[in-house]
Motif scaffolding. Structure first.
Motif, mmCIF file in Angstrom:
data_model
loop_
_atom_site.group_PDB
_atom_site.id
_atom_site.type_symbol
_atom_site.label_atom_id
_atom_site.label_comp_id
_atom_site.label_asym_id
_atom_site.label_seq_id
_atom_site.Cartn_x
_atom_site.Cartn_y
_atom_site.Cartn_z
ATOM 1 N N THR B 55 0.729 -1.241 0.050
ATOM 2 C CA THR B 55 0.028 0.023 0.112
ATOM 3 C C THR B 55 0.762 1.003 0.018
ATOM 4 O OG1 THR B 55 -0.207 0.080 2.346
ATOM 5 C CG2 THR B 55 -1.797 -1.067 1.166
ATOM 6 N N ALA B 56 0.379 2.286 -0.461
ATOM 7 C CA ALA B 56 0.856 3.537 -0.492
ATOM 8 C C ALA B 56 0.315 4.839 -0.400
ATOM 9 C CB ALA B 56 1.850 3.504 -1.679
ATOM 10 N N LYS B 57 0.579 5.686 0.013
ATOM 11 C CA LYS B 57 -0.130 7.107 0.252
ATOM 12 C C LYS B 57 -0.367 7.875 -0.980
ATOM 13 C CE LYS B 57 1.208 7.596 4.990
ATOM 14 N NZ LYS B 57 1.955 8.850 6.213
ATOM 15 N N GLY B 58 -1.312 8.291 -1.000
ATOM 16 C CA GLY B 58 -2.007 9.373 -2.234
ATOM 17 C C GLY B 58 -1.890 10.711 -2.021
ATOM 18 N N GLU B 59 -2.537 11.567 -2.477
ATOM 19 C CA GLU B 59 -2.493 13.038 -2.341
ATOM 20 C C GLU B 59 -3.239 13.449 -1.156
ATOM 21 O OE1 GLU B 59 -4.133 16.729 -5.174
ATOM 22 O OE2 GLU B 59 -4.843 14.723 -5.601
ATOM 23 N N ASP B 62 -4.517 11.553 5.008
ATOM 24 C CA ASP B 62 -4.546 11.591 6.338
ATOM 25 C C ASP B 62 -6.062 11.446 7.007
ATOM 26 O OD1 ASP B 62 -2.795 14.842 6.628
ATOM 27 O OD2 ASP B 62 -2.254 12.545 6.468
ATOM 28 N N GLY B 63 -6.248 10.565 7.888
ATOM 29 C CA GLY B 63 -7.481 10.279 8.357
ATOM 30 C C GLY B 63 -7.978 8.938 8.008
ATOM 31 N N TYR B 64 -7.119 8.052 6.887
ATOM 32 C CA TYR B 64 -7.540 6.849 6.584
ATOM 33 C C TYR B 64 -6.418 5.783 6.747
ATOM 34 C CZ TYR B 64 -10.663 10.095 3.992
ATOM 35 O OH TYR B 64 -11.756 10.753 3.780
ATOM 36 N N ASN B 65 -6.850 4.548 6.523
ATOM 37 C CA ASN B 65 -5.849 3.181 6.418
ATOM 38 C C ASN B 65 -6.410 2.486 5.433
ATOM 39 O OD1 ASN B 65 -7.439 1.046 8.062
ATOM 40 N ND2 ASN B 65 -7.412 3.132 9.426
ATOM 41 N N VAL B 66 -5.706 1.556 4.892
ATOM 42 C CA VAL B 66 -5.792 0.722 4.084
ATOM 43 C C VAL B 66 -5.044 -0.791 4.128
ATOM 44 C CG1 VAL B 66 -6.500 2.191 2.048
ATOM 45 C CG2 VAL B 66 -4.120 1.691 2.192
ATOM 46 N N SER B 67 -5.646 -1.689 3.637
ATOM 47 C CA SER B 67 -5.099 -3.008 3.616
ATOM 48 C C SER B 67 -5.302 -3.712 2.367
ATOM 49 C CB SER B 67 -5.331 -3.718 4.857
ATOM 50 O OG SER B 67 -6.736 -4.345 4.694
ATOM 51 N N ARG B 68 -4.295 -4.557 1.819
ATOM 52 C CA ARG B 68 -4.522 -5.457 0.516
ATOM 53 C C ARG B 68 -4.132 -6.827 1.016
ATOM 54 N NH1 ARG B 68 -3.434 -4.303 -5.529
ATOM 55 N NH2 ARG B 68 -4.678 -5.723 -6.220
ATOM 56 N N LYS B 70 -5.566 -9.429 0.466
ATOM 57 C CA LYS B 70 -5.837 -10.423 -0.961
ATOM 58 C C LYS B 70 -5.752 -9.531 -2.089
ATOM 59 C CE LYS B 70 -8.466 -14.141 1.495
ATOM 60 N NZ LYS B 70 -9.693 -14.626 1.190
ATOM 61 N N LYS B 71 -5.193 -9.878 -3.305
ATOM 62 C CA LYS B 71 -5.210 -9.422 -4.432
ATOM 63 C C LYS B 71 -6.396 -8.979 -5.018
ATOM 64 C CE LYS B 71 -3.230 -9.953 -9.141
ATOM 65 N NZ LYS B 71 -2.548 -10.678 -10.097
ATOM 66 N N GLN B 72 -7.618 -9.578 -4.812
ATOM 67 C CA GLN B 72 -8.790 -9.121 -5.245
ATOM 68 C C GLN B 72 -9.631 -7.863 -4.354
ATOM 69 O OE1 GLN B 72 -8.096 -12.054 -4.270
ATOM 70 N NE2 GLN B 72 -9.775 -13.290 -3.302
ATOM 71 N N ASN B 73 -9.057 -7.812 -3.110
ATOM 72 C CA ASN B 73 -9.592 -6.896 -2.179
ATOM 73 C C ASN B 73 -8.830 -5.638 -1.911
ATOM 74 O OD1 ASN B 73 -12.031 -8.662 -2.136
ATOM 75 N ND2 ASN B 73 -11.146 -9.597 -0.504
ATOM 76 N N PHE B 74 -9.329 -4.418 -1.638
ATOM 77 C CA PHE B 74 -8.621 -3.557 -1.113
ATOM 78 C C PHE B 74 -9.647 -2.521 -0.193
ATOM 79 C CE2 PHE B 74 -5.431 -0.518 -0.640
ATOM 80 C CZ PHE B 74 -5.336 0.386 -1.524
ATOM 81 N N LEU B 75 -9.147 -2.598 1.268
ATOM 82 C CA LEU B 75 -9.975 -2.029 2.227
ATOM 83 C C LEU B 75 -9.539 -0.811 2.482
ATOM 84 C CD1 LEU B 75 -10.435 -5.247 2.318
ATOM 85 C CD2 LEU B 75 -10.786 -5.100 4.656
ATOM 86 N N LEU B 76 -10.462 0.205 2.883
ATOM 87 C CA LEU B 76 -10.313 1.434 3.341
ATOM 88 C C LEU B 76 -11.262 1.504 4.542
ATOM 89 C CD1 LEU B 76 -9.251 4.590 2.609
ATOM 90 C CD2 LEU B 76 -11.644 4.817 1.784
#
Lengths: 109, 112
Positions: B55-59, B62-68, B70-76
């Motif tokens: 995972t990496a930060k975009g623009e 702040d205030g959000y986290n993510v996890s990947r 599994k290849k098919q899922n991206f959680l915010l």
């Protein structure tokens, strides 16, 4: 981050009139993509331009990439009510996409 | 042909509550993105992933986290929701560099 200016923000046209939206960047772009978003919908990919001076057509839509690769335009000939929506440009740099603020097109029947 | 599926489609939260938005894609795409869309501001990238486990930060991260995981899922995730996070959230995926992004239908999130 990458700055992409898009103008105009809004455009109202009579059905049958032409429409153009412009994207401008202060830096040279490696590529530019165009998307359309219908009201209440999600962005849908239209086209990608990568070459200096490139011109691509899709029926009534003409896309251009500037010679200096710092600007791009989308032109719609003889608008129809089905063209209503917001048109976005997007540039890819540093693993990220940067979207313009969009041009909202209203077509008056 | 599901493409990119986002759940939930709508949600109302109170300030301070937490929640997770799920994005699932069935196209075996490597790259996945989370954007927020606010009136007059286009789409702004929150976080992205270039492959499973990354995972990496975009623009505007702040205030959000993510996890990947599994290849098919991206959680915010929103750990402690704030009214400024009221927005429409879009997930997108793509196959490789310079390929088009495919977007989900969006999640409309209101925080009171």
């Amino acid at each position: 981050g990458q700055q992409v200016m898009q103008i105009p923000q809004y455009q109202h046209v009579q059905e049958g009139e032409d429409f153009t939206t412009y994207c401008n960047s202060s830096t040279t772009l490696s590529n530019i993509q165009w998307y359309k978003q219908r009201p209440g919908g999600h962005p849908v990919f239209l086209i990608q331009l990568v070459k200096s001076g490139e011109v691509k057509k899709q029926k009534r839509l003409t896309f251009q990439f500037g010679e200096a690769k710092k600007n791009s335009s989308l032109h719609i000939t003889a608008t129809q009510t089905t063209d209503v929506g917001t048109y976005f440009c997007a540039v890819y740099t540093g693993n990220q996409f940067y979207f313009g603020t969009g041009t909202s097109l209203t077509v008056i029947p | 042909n599901a493409g990119v599926t986002q759940t939930p489609k709508f949600r109302v939260l109170k300030t301070g509550q937490s929640m997770t938005l799920l994005c699932a894609q069935d196209m075996n795409h490597e790259y996945m993105y989370w954007y927020r869309q606010d009136p007059g501001m286009g789409l702004r990238l929150i976080h992205y992933s270039v492959g499973e486990g990354t995972t990496a930060k975009g623009e505007v991260p702040d205030g959000y986290n993510v996890s990947r995981l599994k290849k098919q899922n991206f959680l915010l995730g929103l750990e402690s929701a704030a009214p400024s996070q009221t927005s429409v959230y879009f997930c997108a995926s793509r196959d490789s560099i310079l390929q088009p992004q495919h977007f989900g239908d969006g999640t409309r999130l209101s925080i009171l």
